[in-house]
Scaffold this active site. Sequence first.
Site, PDB file in Angstrom:
ATOM      1  N   GLU A 267       0.825  -1.213   0.000  1.00 14.13           N
ATOM      2  CA  GLU A 267       0.000   0.000   0.000  1.00 14.13           C
ATOM      3  C   GLU A 267       0.862   1.267   0.000  1.00 14.13           C
ATOM      4  O   GLU A 267       1.157   1.820   1.056  1.00 14.13           O
ATOM      5  CB  GLU A 267      -0.952   0.012   1.201  1.00 14.13           C
TER       6      GLU A 267
ATOM      7  N   LYS B 249      -2.838  -2.100  -2.747  1.00 14.59           N
ATOM      8  CA  LYS B 249      -3.871  -1.203  -2.235  1.00 14.59           C
ATOM      9  C   LYS B 249      -3.449   0.217  -2.611  1.00 14.59           C
ATOM     10  O   LYS B 249      -2.423   0.710  -2.132  1.00 14.59           O
ATOM     11  CB  LYS B 249      -4.041  -1.354  -0.721  1.00 14.59           C
TER      12      LYS B 249
END
Length: 297
Positions: A177, A214
Site C-alpha cells: 500500500e 492497495k
Amino acid sequence: MSKQDQRNKIATGDGFIAALDQSGGSTPKALKLYGVEADQYGSDAEMYDMIHAMRSRIAQSPSFGGDRIVGAILFEMTMDRQIDGKPSATYLWDTKGVVPFLKVDKGLAEESDSVQLMKPMPELGALLDRANDAGIYGTKMRSVINAASESGIAAIVAQQFEVGKEILAKGLMPIIEPEVTISIADKTAAEDILLAEITKQLDALPEGQEIMLKLTLPETANHYKPLVDHPKVLKVVALSGGYSREEANDRLSQNTGMIASFSRALTEGLSAQQSDADFNGTLGETIASIHAASVAG
C-alpha cells in the site's frame, strides 16, 4: 478450508475488503466518529476495549458477510482477541466466510524526499509466525507519497516489495500500500511514477509469486488497469483516502477490476448510540453501496 480456498475467494469473490485496522494513532479519531469521546475512556486499555467492541459489532452484524465482503484487514490487537467467543480470524473465516488479513506495519517514518517510508519492523518475522498460527491469509502495510518525487516514490515501492518478499517467504499474501495523498497538486504525476515503479518491481518478481496492491483512487479512470491485469497481481484494491463514501464509490465504479478496501468510508454514519436495528440498517446500506461500486467496473 485451505489457503487456496481463501485465495480463490479473493480472486473470484463478488465483493470488497473491509479495513478494520485503525491503529493506536488513529483509534481516538475513529472512536470520536463513532460517538465515543476521549473522556469516556481513562486508559489505552479501555480505548482498545472500545474499538474492539466497535469492530466486533461490525463483524457480528447480519449485514457483514462473505456474500458482499471477501476480506477484512485486522489490527494486531484484534487478531489477538476474540469475536463471539472465537479468535477473530477464525470467526471471520469460519463463521462469516471473510478472508482475514493483518496490518503489519509499525507506522510511518518522518517525511523525507516528499514521502514517508515505513518505520523499521524488527519483529516482523515473529509477527508473521503468529499471523500464520492465527489463521491469517495475508498482510497489509502502508507508506505515503506526498509529491511526485521520482526518487522518493522509487524508494517507497522498493521498500514495500522488499518487505513483501519477506512476507511471501512466510507463506502469506502481502497487500502493498503506497498511498498517494489525495490533496497534493501533482497527484496525476505521482500516479504516473507510481505505476512505472510498481510495474518494474512486479516484472522482477520470480515466476509463480503474486502480491496484492492497495492504491489511492486515481485521477484518471483505469490508470492502474495494467496492474489489475498483471499476472503477478492477485487483486488491486482501493483505499478511500479521505474522500467521502459517495465520492470514493463514484471514483471506484469507474475503475474496472479494482475493488474497495475502505476504512473510514465503511464506518461513516455508524454510532455507538444507535440501536442494533439502526446500526445494522446503516451498515447494510453502506456495505451495499460499496459492494455496488466494487462490482460496477
